[in-house]
Design an enzyme around this catalytic site. Structure first.
Site, PDB file in Angstrom:
ATOM      1  N   ASP A  58      43.718  -4.401  21.497  1.00 22.54           N
ATOM      2  CA  ASP A  58      43.977  -4.509  22.934  1.00 22.54           C
ATOM      3  C   ASP A  58      42.890  -3.855  23.776  1.00 22.54           C
ATOM      4  OD1 ASP A  58      44.431  -1.819  22.518  1.00 22.54           O
ATOM      5  OD2 ASP A  58      46.591  -1.913  22.881  1.00 22.54           O
ATOM      6  N   GLY A  59      41.862  -3.325  23.124  1.00 23.43           N
ATOM      7  CA  GLY A  59      40.759  -2.727  23.858  1.00 23.43           C
ATOM      8  C   GLY A  59      41.039  -1.344  24.407  1.00 23.43           C
TER       9      GLY A  59
ATOM     10  N   ASP B 171      29.751   0.676   9.420  1.00 16.82           N
ATOM     11  CA  ASP B 171      29.651   0.572  10.877  1.00 16.82           C
ATOM     12  C   ASP B 171      29.910   1.909  11.561  1.00 16.82           C
ATOM     13  OD1 ASP B 171      32.352  -0.326   9.808  1.00 16.82           O
ATOM     14  OD2 ASP B 171      32.885   0.088  11.891  1.00 16.82           O
TER      15      ASP B 171
ATOM     16  N   GLY C 297      31.946  -4.734  15.997  1.00 15.04           N
ATOM     17  CA  GLY C 297      31.460  -4.521  17.358  1.00 15.04           C
ATOM     18  C   GLY C 297      32.337  -3.570  18.145  1.00 15.04           C
TER      19      GLY C 297
ATOM     20  N   ASP D  37      32.329   8.496  15.351  1.00 10.35           N
ATOM     21  CA  ASP D  37      33.637   7.845  15.240  1.00 10.35           C
ATOM     22  C   ASP D  37      34.658   8.712  14.508  1.00 10.35           C
ATOM     23  OD1 ASP D  37      32.982   5.635  16.724  1.00 10.35           O
ATOM     24  OD2 ASP D  37      32.398   4.421  15.010  1.00 10.35           O
TER      25      ASP D  37
ATOM     26  N   ARG E 167      36.701  -1.614  21.806  1.00  9.40           N
ATOM     27  CA  ARG E 167      37.362  -0.957  22.940  1.00  9.40           C
ATOM     28  C   ARG E 167      36.424  -0.009  23.673  1.00  9.40           C
ATOM     29  NH1 ARG E 167      40.829   0.806  18.822  1.00  9.40           N
ATOM     30  NH2 ARG E 167      40.003   2.565  17.640  1.00  9.40           N
TER      31      ARG E 167
ATOM     32  N   ARG F 183      23.855   2.092  14.700  1.00 13.98           N
ATOM     33  CA  ARG F 183      24.655   2.199  13.482  1.00 13.98           C
ATOM     34  C   ARG F 183      24.016   1.395  12.351  1.00 13.98           C
ATOM     35  NH1 ARG F 183      30.340   2.897  15.327  1.00 13.98           N
ATOM     36  NH2 ARG F 183      30.351   3.015  17.610  1.00 13.98           N
TER      37      ARG F 183
ATOM     38  N   ARG G 270      32.127   9.413  25.765  1.00 10.29           N
ATOM     39  CA  ARG G 270      31.370   9.955  24.639  1.00 10.29           C
ATOM     40  C   ARG G 270      29.885   9.838  24.948  1.00 10.29           C
ATOM     41  NH1 ARG G 270      32.780   7.183  19.187  1.00 10.29           N
ATOM     42  NH2 ARG G 270      31.541   5.444  19.997  1.00 10.29           N
TER      43      ARG G 270
END
Length: 478
Positions: A119-120, A246, A84, A256, A87, A177, A170
């Site tokens: 930590d996102g 993913d 998922g 990505d 971040r 996906r 982005r």
């Protein structure tokens, strides 16, 4: 002009996300934005005057309804389970004047329920790399997500070292996906897999929506888009580095950007990800990996699409890829027609380049200067084994003469497909190091150069990389 945002994902796929807002960074500062893309999306320049604002997650625009998506996936062949947006947050779907949409996805937006041990956050280094790579790919003509803005901050982020926290906006027509489908398949919820397929067809393959054979036709096109994308990667020497399921776009976009790399020396087994110890995602293995990933997607569709139909689509992958690859490589070689000796000539050139560790981009760009009736070539000076080059070059010039096309016409074609400039890792690293010291000039200069990859230059952007530049190791940390 008022921007319009809609909430299709939120409204139609309620079990595929968690609604939440970004967590702003400390003292966020806008250091780069994509003026050309902003104009295309009709974004008013005034929106960029608020340095943090929506770009730093401090505010939302009217109509935005932020959420983090859930998906799963296979990573390095192994089923990784739930993943998922760890971040990233989908802020909204912009409705454009022509009726199409564009996702606004803020990367580095803070903790989500899918952050796992993370930590996102994103660091300045990775956001700069993705902005440069996605724009470089766009101007090379390769389907990709785009970068709209970068924000840096005073928030420390802990990776191998302490780095400045950053955010990247982005944009893409969709962030669907392969992993979205895998998530519900492995939860044994085939009806939700079907809902995802219906959503995709309804909004991105609407011409198929009323066709009784829509799922087969749709999957055929997903296979074709993926094959075309991989063929384009291979022709420009692009290695993605982390082709997990993913990270595979349903629309056939490059998605990505992590430990990616463009070939410097021609090295078929090039591994750009220093965590890829087995070479699973090496440059020459990308076509096979993409097919394996498509097989995983096909498996998720098997509860409601005939297995024979899925296998037929998968069987078409190799031919579609080879067709696209062959067409582009003939253009790179300057061949106007298809002849039986073309593959042999290309493979012999690759063998020569591999033995000599020739620079991939420079070799094809210099080949574009060939005059079919002249044995002289600046490319000759790039090879140590001149006799082997001379033998190949004589046969190559003989092949050019079969097409009966003028040198100027052929050279123009070749220079339109053989870039002078690609985003080499050392160029990105130089811009990153300057930016981390507060100097954004090189970031802006490199972005501007990447807008014209097929134009000749006389600066170090198109020179061979320095020795230290070839040894750069890139990890998945971002």
């Amino acid at each position: 002009m008022t921007l319009s945002f809609i909430t299709r994902w939120r409204d139609e796929l309620p079990e595929t996300y968690t609604a939440l807002s970004p967590t702003p960074l400390n003292n966020a500062r806008l250091i780069w934005h994509n003026t050309e893309l902003a104009n295309t999306l009709s974004i008013p320049s005034s929106l960029f005057k608020n340095a943090a604002g929506v770009w730093g997650g401090e505010t939302l625009l009217p109509g935005m309804s932020p959420l983090a998506q859930v998906y799963s996936g296979h990573q390095f062949v192994v089923w990784a389970g739930q993943l998922g947006d760890g971040r990233g947050i989908l802020l909204g779907e912009q409705l454009l004047a022509d009726g199409t949409t564009m996702d606004w996805h803020l990367k580095g937006a803070g903790l989500t329920p899918y952050s796992r041990m993370g930590d996102g956050r994103a660091v300045l280094r990775s956001t700069i790399r993705e902005s440069l790579a996605s724009e470089a790919m766009h101007y090379l003509g390769i389907p990709t997500t785009r970068a709209l803005s970068i924000v840096t901050s005073d928030s420390p982020v802990y990776r191998e070292t302490v780095e400045p926290g950053a955010m990247l906006m982005r944009v893409a027509p969709s962030h669907l996906r392969f992993g979205h489908f895998e998530h519900f398949y492995y939860r044994r919820e085939p009806e939700k897999v079907r809902q995802l397929a219906d959503f995709a067809i309804r909004h991105y393959w609407s011409h198929l929506e009323d066709d009784e054979d829509k799922y087969r036709l749709w999957f055929n096109d997903v296979v074709a888009r993926t094959a075309s994308l991989i063929a384009q990667w291979q022709t420009v020497g692009f290695a993605h580095g982390v082709m997990n399921t993913d990270n595979m776009s349903l629309l056939g976009l490059t998605l990505d950007y992590g430990p990616f790399g463009f070939l410097d020396d021609y090295e078929p087994g090039f591994i750009c990800n220093h965590s890829d110890h087995q070479g699973r995602y090496s440059f020459d293995n990308q076509p096979a990996v993409a097919l394996w990933n498509l097989q995983r997607l096909a498996q998720t569709l098997s509860p409601f699409v005939a297995v024979d139909a899925l296998n037929e689509a998968l069987d078409s992958y190799q031919q579609v890829l080879l067709t696209h690859y062959g067409q582009r490589m003939r253009q790179k070689l300057g061949f106007m027609t298809e002849q039986k000796e073309d593959n042999a000539l290309l493979n012999e050139l690759f063998s020569l380049m591999a033995r000599e560790r020739s620079d991939y981009t420079r070799t094809f760009r210099m080949l574009s200067l060939t005059e079919q009736h002249s044995a002289a070539s600046p490319l000759r000076e790039e090879f140590i084994d001149r006799a082997a080059f001379d033998d190949w070059f004589a046969r190559y010039r003989g092949r050019l003469q079969q097409d009966e096309v003028s040198d100027s016409e052929r050279q123009q074609l070749m220079q339109s497909v053989n870039p002078a400039l690609v985003l080499r890792n050392w160029l990105a690293q130089r811009a990153i190091e300057a930016a981390e010291k507060g100097d954004m000039m090189e970031l802006h200069r490199l972005h501007e150069a990447l807008r014209n990859p097929f134009s000749d230059r006389d600066d170090d952007y198109v020179s061979r990389p320095p020795d230290w530049g070839k040894r750069l190791e890139v990890s998945c940390s971002s």
